[in-house]
Design a protein around this motif. Sequence first.
Motif, PDB file in Angstrom:
ATOM      1  N   VAL A   5      -5.661  -6.533  -9.789  1.00 14.35           N
ATOM      2  CA  VAL A   5      -4.661  -5.965  -8.888  1.00 14.35           C
ATOM      3  C   VAL A   5      -5.371  -4.977  -7.965  1.00 14.35           C
ATOM      4  O   VAL A   5      -5.833  -3.920  -8.406  1.00 14.35           O
ATOM      5  CB  VAL A   5      -3.542  -5.243  -9.662  1.00 14.35           C
ATOM      6  CG1 VAL A   5      -2.464  -4.744  -8.694  1.00 14.35           C
ATOM      7  CG2 VAL A   5      -2.930  -6.174 -10.705  1.00 14.35           C
ATOM      8  N   ASN A   6      -5.460  -5.322  -6.688  1.00 14.33           N
ATOM      9  CA  ASN A   6      -6.178  -4.501  -5.719  1.00 14.33           C
ATOM     10  C   ASN A   6      -5.219  -3.506  -5.059  1.00 14.33           C
ATOM     11  O   ASN A   6      -4.537  -3.830  -4.083  1.00 14.33           O
ATOM     12  CB  ASN A   6      -6.835  -5.392  -4.655  1.00 14.33           C
ATOM     13  CG  ASN A   6      -8.058  -6.104  -5.179  1.00 14.33           C
ATOM     14  OD1 ASN A   6      -8.930  -5.495  -5.783  1.00 14.33           O
ATOM     15  ND2 ASN A   6      -8.126  -7.413  -4.945  1.00 14.33           N
ATOM     16  N   ILE A   7      -5.192  -2.296  -5.611  1.00 14.59           N
ATOM     17  CA  ILE A   7      -4.341  -1.236  -5.067  1.00 14.59           C
ATOM     18  C   ILE A   7      -5.158  -0.219  -4.273  1.00 14.59           C
ATOM     19  O   ILE A   7      -4.629   0.456  -3.391  1.00 14.59           O
ATOM     20  CB  ILE A   7      -3.559  -0.532  -6.199  1.00 14.59           C
ATOM     21  CG1 ILE A   7      -2.645  -1.545  -6.899  1.00 14.59           C
ATOM     22  CG2 ILE A   7      -2.738   0.638  -5.670  1.00 14.59           C
ATOM     23  CD1 ILE A   7      -1.900  -0.980  -8.096  1.00 14.59           C
ATOM     24  N   ALA A   8      -6.435  -0.093  -4.556  1.00 17.18           N
ATOM     25  CA  ALA A   8      -7.279   0.887  -3.864  1.00 17.18           C
ATOM     26  C   ALA A   8      -7.140   0.730  -2.351  1.00 17.18           C
ATOM     27  O   ALA A   8      -7.130  -0.386  -1.819  1.00 17.18           O
ATOM     28  CB  ALA A   8      -8.741   0.700  -4.275  1.00 17.18           C
ATOM     29  N   GLY A   9      -7.015   1.850  -1.661  1.00 18.44           N
ATOM     30  CA  GLY A   9      -6.872   1.795  -0.205  1.00 18.44           C
ATOM     31  C   GLY A   9      -6.629   3.170   0.368  1.00 18.44           C
ATOM     32  O   GLY A   9      -6.740   4.186  -0.321  1.00 18.44           O
ATOM     33  N   GLY A  10      -6.303   3.204   1.646  1.00 16.51           N
ATOM     34  CA  GLY A  10      -6.076   4.474   2.305  1.00 16.51           C
ATOM     35  C   GLY A  10      -5.176   4.305   3.509  1.00 16.51           C
ATOM     36  O   GLY A  10      -4.839   3.182   3.908  1.00 16.51           O
ATOM     37  N   PHE A  11      -4.785   5.430   4.099  1.00 15.92           N
ATOM     38  CA  PHE A  11      -3.862   5.414   5.246  1.00 15.92           C
ATOM     39  C   PHE A  11      -4.324   6.425   6.282  1.00 15.92           C
ATOM     40  O   PHE A  11      -4.821   7.498   5.941  1.00 15.92           O
ATOM     41  CB  PHE A  11      -2.441   5.765   4.795  1.00 15.92           C
ATOM     42  CG  PHE A  11      -1.453   5.863   5.933  1.00 15.92           C
ATOM     43  CD1 PHE A  11      -0.933   4.723   6.504  1.00 15.92           C
ATOM     44  CD2 PHE A  11      -1.070   7.105   6.432  1.00 15.92           C
ATOM     45  CE1 PHE A  11      -0.033   4.805   7.563  1.00 15.92           C
ATOM     46  CE2 PHE A  11      -0.171   7.200   7.480  1.00 15.92           C
ATOM     47  CZ  PHE A  11       0.350   6.038   8.053  1.00 15.92           C
ATOM     48  N   ALA A  12      -4.168   6.065   7.545  1.00 10.89           N
ATOM     49  CA  ALA A  12      -4.423   6.990   8.649  1.00 10.89           C
ATOM     50  C   ALA A  12      -3.401   6.730   9.734  1.00 10.89           C
ATOM     51  O   ALA A  12      -3.058   5.572  10.013  1.00 10.89           O
ATOM     52  CB  ALA A  12      -5.835   6.806   9.199  1.00 10.89           C
ATOM     53  N   PHE A  13      -2.882   7.792  10.314  1.00 11.78           N
ATOM     54  CA  PHE A  13      -1.926   7.693  11.426  1.00 11.78           C
ATOM     55  C   PHE A  13      -2.642   8.219  12.663  1.00 11.78           C
ATOM     56  O   PHE A  13      -2.979   9.397  12.739  1.00 11.78           O
ATOM     57  CB  PHE A  13      -0.682   8.529  11.127  1.00 11.78           C
ATOM     58  CG  PHE A  13       0.399   8.383  12.164  1.00 11.78           C
ATOM     59  CD1 PHE A  13       1.330   7.357  12.074  1.00 11.78           C
ATOM     60  CD2 PHE A  13       0.481   9.270  13.234  1.00 11.78           C
ATOM     61  CE1 PHE A  13       2.330   7.213  13.030  1.00 11.78           C
ATOM     62  CE2 PHE A  13       1.472   9.135  14.183  1.00 11.78           C
ATOM     63  CZ  PHE A  13       2.402   8.106  14.094  1.00 11.78           C
ATOM     64  N   GLU A  14      -2.883   7.325  13.620  1.00 10.59           N
ATOM     65  CA  GLU A  14      -3.688   7.718  14.774  1.00 10.59           C
ATOM     66  C   GLU A  14      -3.410   6.772  15.939  1.00 10.59           C
ATOM     67  O   GLU A  14      -3.455   5.554  15.791  1.00 10.59           O
ATOM     68  CB  GLU A  14      -5.170   7.678  14.391  1.00 10.59           C
ATOM     69  CG  GLU A  14      -6.109   8.201  15.445  1.00 10.59           C
ATOM     70  CD  GLU A  14      -7.536   8.244  14.929  1.00 10.59           C
ATOM     71  OE1 GLU A  14      -7.891   9.186  14.203  1.00 10.59           O
ATOM     72  OE2 GLU A  14      -8.293   7.301  15.244  1.00 10.59           O
TER      73      GLU A  14
END
Length: 226
Positions: A78-87
Amino acid sequence: MDGKVVVITGALGALGKVVAESALARGARVAGVDHAVSRVGATGNRLELGGVDLSNAAAAKTAIDNVASHFGRIDALVNIAGGFAFEAVADGETNTWQRMYALNVLTALNASRAAIGHLTASGAGRIINVGAMAALQAGSGMGPYAASKAGVHRLTEALAAEWKGKITVNAVLPSIIDTPANRASMPQADFGKWVAPQELAEVILFLISHAASAVTGALIPVSGRV
């Protein structure tokens, strides 16, 4: 889920913790892999590997192979690793796009490639990725994030086609997940419309189960009430 070995990347995050606990409660053996430092190590049916940079292919392979060595097999990733950026695109930085690609696409790619051999040996191998509803149509400020999650969608489809009949590969597409971080960043929002981590976990666990053996290549919206 009884006896299945499930690897969860990003297992120390808000969603990862819920998926891990839910899988353990159903009798699975769970290995969590995360960039954060783990204080658990190995206990009973649980293994945590912290300090792993999954955007590095060699590090991902070492972690996945260590899980297979510890439990003797791997049945699901289960690939949950990640990130978010608002730009915004015009005002943003190129390295934001590169960072989103590394955090969201490369982590899933490297973990999946490292796990494929183990998953085919399982006889009922599963890969579940976490995409995003925002990647279906990017809004203002969502360019880098949406582009990277669209890459996760295409990765899901390609893997499903390449390993059809051997591994099922699907993705869940949440809208906004109800986490402390998201509440803090959007304090005026109606949290009741968001997707609870447990709701998303239930769909993920279904996709791991034998009941979903005929489902592959699917991008499944889990949009809550947004």
